[in-house]
Write a protein that holds these residues in place. Structure first.
Motif, PDB file in Angstrom:
ATOM      1  N   PRO A   1       0.795  -1.238   0.000  1.00  0.00           N
ATOM      2  CA  PRO A   1       0.000   0.000   0.000  1.00  0.00           C
ATOM      3  C   PRO A   1       0.821   1.279   0.000  1.00  0.00           C
ATOM      4  O   PRO A   1       0.481   2.236  -0.711  1.00  0.00           O
ATOM      5  CB  PRO A   1      -0.836  -0.128   1.281  1.00  0.00           C
ATOM      6  CG  PRO A   1      -0.979  -1.594   1.481  1.00  0.00           C
ATOM      7  CD  PRO A   1       0.326  -2.190   1.038  1.00  0.00           C
TER       8      PRO A   1
ATOM      9  N   PHE B   1      -2.727   7.275  -4.922  1.00  0.00           N
ATOM     10  CA  PHE B   1      -3.975   6.628  -4.513  1.00  0.00           C
ATOM     11  C   PHE B   1      -3.852   6.153  -3.074  1.00  0.00           C
ATOM     12  O   PHE B   1      -2.973   5.358  -2.740  1.00  0.00           O
ATOM     13  CB  PHE B   1      -4.287   5.450  -5.432  1.00  0.00           C
ATOM     14  CG  PHE B   1      -5.530   4.684  -5.067  1.00  0.00           C
ATOM     15  CD1 PHE B   1      -6.777   5.268  -5.208  1.00  0.00           C
ATOM     16  CD2 PHE B   1      -5.444   3.381  -4.585  1.00  0.00           C
ATOM     17  CE1 PHE B   1      -7.932   4.564  -4.867  1.00  0.00           C
ATOM     18  CE2 PHE B   1      -6.585   2.678  -4.252  1.00  0.00           C
ATOM     19  CZ  PHE B   1      -7.832   3.270  -4.394  1.00  0.00           C
TER      20      PHE B   1
ATOM     21  N   GLY C   1      -6.487   4.752  -1.260  1.00  0.00           N
ATOM     22  CA  GLY C   1      -7.601   3.899  -0.887  1.00  0.00           C
ATOM     23  C   GLY C   1      -7.225   2.649  -0.127  1.00  0.00           C
ATOM     24  O   GLY C   1      -8.043   2.087   0.582  1.00  0.00           O
TER      25      GLY C   1
ATOM     26  N   GLU D   1      -7.063  -0.362  -0.899  1.00  0.00           N
ATOM     27  CA  GLU D   1      -7.487  -1.561  -1.632  1.00  0.00           C
ATOM     28  C   GLU D   1      -7.208  -1.361  -3.121  1.00  0.00           C
ATOM     29  O   GLU D   1      -8.108  -1.137  -3.918  1.00  0.00           O
ATOM     30  CB  GLU D   1      -8.977  -1.831  -1.399  1.00  0.00           C
ATOM     31  CG  GLU D   1      -9.344  -2.102   0.034  1.00  0.00           C
ATOM     32  CD  GLU D   1      -8.851  -3.451   0.505  1.00  0.00           C
ATOM     33  OE1 GLU D   1      -8.696  -4.361  -0.334  1.00  0.00           O
ATOM     34  OE2 GLU D   1      -8.601  -3.595   1.716  1.00  0.00           O
ATOM     35  N   GLY D   2      -5.958  -1.447  -3.498  1.00  0.00           N
ATOM     36  CA  GLY D   2      -5.599  -1.258  -4.898  1.00  0.00           C
ATOM     37  C   GLY D   2      -4.188  -1.726  -5.177  1.00  0.00           C
ATOM     38  O   GLY D   2      -3.335  -1.724  -4.278  1.00  0.00           O
TER      39      GLY D   2
ATOM     40  N   LEU E   1      -4.171   1.062 -12.545  1.00  0.00           N
ATOM     41  CA  LEU E   1      -4.577   0.951 -11.146  1.00  0.00           C
ATOM     42  C   LEU E   1      -5.783   0.022 -11.069  1.00  0.00           C
ATOM     43  O   LEU E   1      -6.812   0.290 -11.679  1.00  0.00           O
ATOM     44  CB  LEU E   1      -4.932   2.326 -10.577  1.00  0.00           C
ATOM     45  CG  LEU E   1      -5.541   2.367  -9.170  1.00  0.00           C
ATOM     46  CD1 LEU E   1      -4.616   1.725  -8.134  1.00  0.00           C
ATOM     47  CD2 LEU E   1      -5.858   3.808  -8.775  1.00  0.00           C
TER      48      LEU E   1
ATOM     49  N   SER F   1      -8.683  -1.745  -8.808  1.00  0.00           N
ATOM     50  CA  SER F   1      -9.424  -1.689  -7.549  1.00  0.00           C
ATOM     51  C   SER F   1     -10.891  -1.969  -7.836  1.00  0.00           C
ATOM     52  O   SER F   1     -11.296  -2.116  -9.001  1.00  0.00           O
ATOM     53  CB  SER F   1      -9.253  -0.329  -6.869  1.00  0.00           C
ATOM     54  OG  SER F   1      -9.723  -0.379  -5.541  1.00  0.00           O
ATOM     55  N   ASP F   2     -11.681  -2.048  -6.766  1.00  0.00           N
ATOM     56  CA  ASP F   2     -13.093  -2.372  -6.958  1.00  0.00           C
ATOM     57  C   ASP F   2     -13.937  -1.105  -7.101  1.00  0.00           C
ATOM     58  O   ASP F   2     -13.420   0.021  -7.046  1.00  0.00           O
ATOM     59  CB  ASP F   2     -13.613  -3.270  -5.833  1.00  0.00           C
ATOM     60  CG  ASP F   2     -13.530  -2.615  -4.467  1.00  0.00           C
ATOM     61  OD1 ASP F   2     -14.141  -1.545  -4.282  1.00  0.00           O
ATOM     62  OD2 ASP F   2     -12.852  -3.164  -3.569  1.00  0.00           O
TER      63      ASP F   2
ATOM     64  N   TYR G   1     -13.912   2.444  -5.244  1.00  0.00           N
ATOM     65  CA  TYR G   1     -12.810   3.397  -5.344  1.00  0.00           C
ATOM     66  C   TYR G   1     -12.694   4.053  -6.726  1.00  0.00           C
ATOM     67  O   TYR G   1     -11.681   4.693  -7.016  1.00  0.00           O
ATOM     68  CB  TYR G   1     -11.492   2.700  -5.007  1.00  0.00           C
ATOM     69  CG  TYR G   1     -11.451   2.185  -3.592  1.00  0.00           C
ATOM     70  CD1 TYR G   1     -11.205   3.031  -2.524  1.00  0.00           C
ATOM     71  CD2 TYR G   1     -11.696   0.839  -3.314  1.00  0.00           C
ATOM     72  CE1 TYR G   1     -11.178   2.576  -1.221  1.00  0.00           C
ATOM     73  CE2 TYR G   1     -11.676   0.364  -2.013  1.00  0.00           C
ATOM     74  CZ  TYR G   1     -11.418   1.233  -0.969  1.00  0.00           C
ATOM     75  OH  TYR G   1     -11.400   0.774   0.330  1.00  0.00           O
TER      76      TYR G   1
ATOM     77  N   ALA H   1     -10.047   7.021  -7.196  1.00  0.00           N
ATOM     78  CA  ALA H   1      -8.930   6.797  -8.116  1.00  0.00           C
ATOM     79  C   ALA H   1      -8.886   7.898  -9.178  1.00  0.00           C
ATOM     80  O   ALA H   1      -7.798   8.369  -9.552  1.00  0.00           O
ATOM     81  CB  ALA H   1      -9.064   5.432  -8.777  1.00  0.00           C
TER      82      ALA H   1
ATOM     83  N   PHE I   1      -7.665   3.215 -14.881  1.00  0.00           N
ATOM     84  CA  PHE I   1      -8.362   2.450 -13.849  1.00  0.00           C
ATOM     85  C   PHE I   1      -8.911   1.154 -14.442  1.00  0.00           C
ATOM     86  O   PHE I   1      -9.539   1.158 -15.512  1.00  0.00           O
ATOM     87  CB  PHE I   1      -9.511   3.258 -13.243  1.00  0.00           C
ATOM     88  CG  PHE I   1     -10.210   2.554 -12.115  1.00  0.00           C
ATOM     89  CD1 PHE I   1      -9.695   2.603 -10.828  1.00  0.00           C
ATOM     90  CD2 PHE I   1     -11.376   1.826 -12.342  1.00  0.00           C
ATOM     91  CE1 PHE I   1     -10.331   1.941  -9.772  1.00  0.00           C
ATOM     92  CE2 PHE I   1     -12.026   1.171 -11.301  1.00  0.00           C
ATOM     93  CZ  PHE I   1     -11.495   1.226 -10.009  1.00  0.00           C
TER      94      PHE I   1
ATOM     95  N   PHE J   1      -8.029  -9.381  -7.949  1.00  0.00           N
ATOM     96  CA  PHE J   1      -7.254  -8.474  -8.796  1.00  0.00           C
ATOM     97  C   PHE J   1      -6.374  -9.261  -9.757  1.00  0.00           C
ATOM     98  O   PHE J   1      -6.034  -8.785 -10.839  1.00  0.00           O
ATOM     99  CB  PHE J   1      -6.412  -7.519  -7.950  1.00  0.00           C
ATOM    100  CG  PHE J   1      -5.153  -8.088  -7.361  1.00  0.00           C
ATOM    101  CD1 PHE J   1      -3.984  -8.155  -8.114  1.00  0.00           C
ATOM    102  CD2 PHE J   1      -5.119  -8.543  -6.054  1.00  0.00           C
ATOM    103  CE1 PHE J   1      -2.815  -8.671  -7.573  1.00  0.00           C
ATOM    104  CE2 PHE J   1      -3.962  -9.062  -5.509  1.00  0.00           C
ATOM    105  CZ  PHE J   1      -2.790  -9.131  -6.264  1.00  0.00           C
TER     106      PHE J   1
END
Length: 358
Positions: free
Chosen positions: A29, A38, A40, A42-43, A54, A56-57, A60, A64, A73, A80
């Motif tokens: 992270p 970023f 968040g 979670e990425g 990048l 992520s879900d 975000y 992002a 993105f 992932f």
């Protein structure tokens, strides 16, 4: 105008070309934040020699877009690694380096199943970029240090016998939050009396009492960057033995700070303090390294320890934290975060080192 994150990305892409790495998976992270902006959590990033993706879900997407607009993105629906494999296939990638000290074995297995090319473990690529802080990072570290120092000054007016260590830690953390801190940089340490012999004596239900030394190790964060400060105080009348040990640690810390300057090897700074304790017969009670780097992580390179040959350079930020820990008696630690300069260092956690007796 090119952002600081785009400049860092360009430097990383240059490193990939130099080391003949077609792409790099960034999952740690703090490294994701350092390269992309970023925050968040979670990425993950996929960096090629020309592009940045990048992953992520859906939570975000907007974050992002705001924080890492120069990264393409890619929406992650389940794992992932599946999305990563599809992008790698579309780009025709044959080699993907990954951070071997962060990716879990399960993630590696999933990645191996979704990516047909070669997976190459690497370490330290981004960490080496993070060693020397730029002006924007130094400003954030100074703010984190200032918040941390203000919390220590605040708690001096709140301490009294009968409080638990957990209660004191909570007050420190709440105050730092009120001053603009993010989450604490680490679990706050409050160790009183004989518990002071525990270098990482995280706060317990023990109540502090009169005549006890109390070691407090605390750290705010500011926009991701950490502060780190330790002071030991006495609650009530101080004994001659407590004063003696405190003054030894204080002098050791002052000697360590004086030894910090650009061009010195990390192990040399540690040796100054370790040798001082040895001269006074206390070497066995100094049981950890003298210090560590501070940045997006509270413990990062360089380490100030025996065998560490990193040459200190201007812009590095490290701690100087000697301590003596005497079993069945207690301990003393004094720590500051400092910025390495050409001819010395600047303290980023400015509070008195004199023994405070409340």
């Amino acid at each position: 105008m090119t952002s600081i994150y785009q400049k860092r990305l360009q430097r990383l892409c240059h490193i990939l070309k130099e080391q003949h790495l077609e792409s790099l998976l960034v999952a740690k992270p703090e490294n994701v934040l350092y390269i992309s902006g970023f925050s968040g959590g979670e990425g993950v990033l996929l960096i090629t020699q020309q592009e940045a993706y990048l992953f992520s879900d859906s939570r975000y997407i907007e974050q992002a877009r705001q924080e890492a607009p120069f990264c393409e993105f890619v929406l992650v629906k389940k794992y992932f690694t599946e999305a990563l494999g599809k992008v790698a296939e579309e780009k025709g990638l044959q080699l993907m380096a990954f951070e071997k000290d962060h990716l879990t074995y399960q993630q590696w297995e999933q990645l191996r199943n979704s990516f047909s090319g070669k997976l190459q473990p690497v370490s330290g690529l981004i960490e080496k970029l993070r060693l020397i802080k730029d002006e924007s990072e130094i400003a954030l570290l100074k703010e984190a240090g200032a918040i941390t120092a203000s919390a220590f000054r605040y708690i001096l007016g709140e301490l009294h016998p009968g409080q638990t260590e957990v209660e004191i830690a909570g007050m420190l953390e709440f105050f730092m939050r009120r001053q603009g801190s993010g989450p604490p940089a680490f679990e706050t340490i409050v160790a009183s009396g004989k518990r002071g012999a525990l270098p990482h004596g995280t706060a317990s239900a023990k109540k502090v009492g009169r005549g006890e030394l109390i070691t407090m190790d605390l750290g705010a964060t500011y926009q991701g960057y950490a502060g780190d400060l330790t002071r030991t105080i006495c609650l009530g009348t101080v004994s001659d033995r407590q004063q003696e040990i405190y003054e030894l640690v204080k002098e050791a810390q002052e000697r360590g700070i004086k030894a910090v300057r650009a061009g010195v090897r990390a192990e040399e700074v540690d040796a100054v303090v370790r040798g001082f304790f040895e001269q006074h017969g206390y070497a066995e009670y100094f049981m950890h390294s003298l210090g560590h780097g501070v940045g997006l992580a509270v413990h990062e390179e360089p380490r100030l320890a025996p065998g560490q040959d990193t040459i200190l350079q201007p812009g590095m930020v490290v701690t100087i934290e000697p301590g003596l820990y005497l079993p069945d008696w207690g301990g003393v630690r004094i720590e500051d975060t400092v910025l390495v300069k050409e001819d010395g260092c600047e303290i980023l956690t400015p509070v008195t080192k004199n023994l405070i007796v409340l």
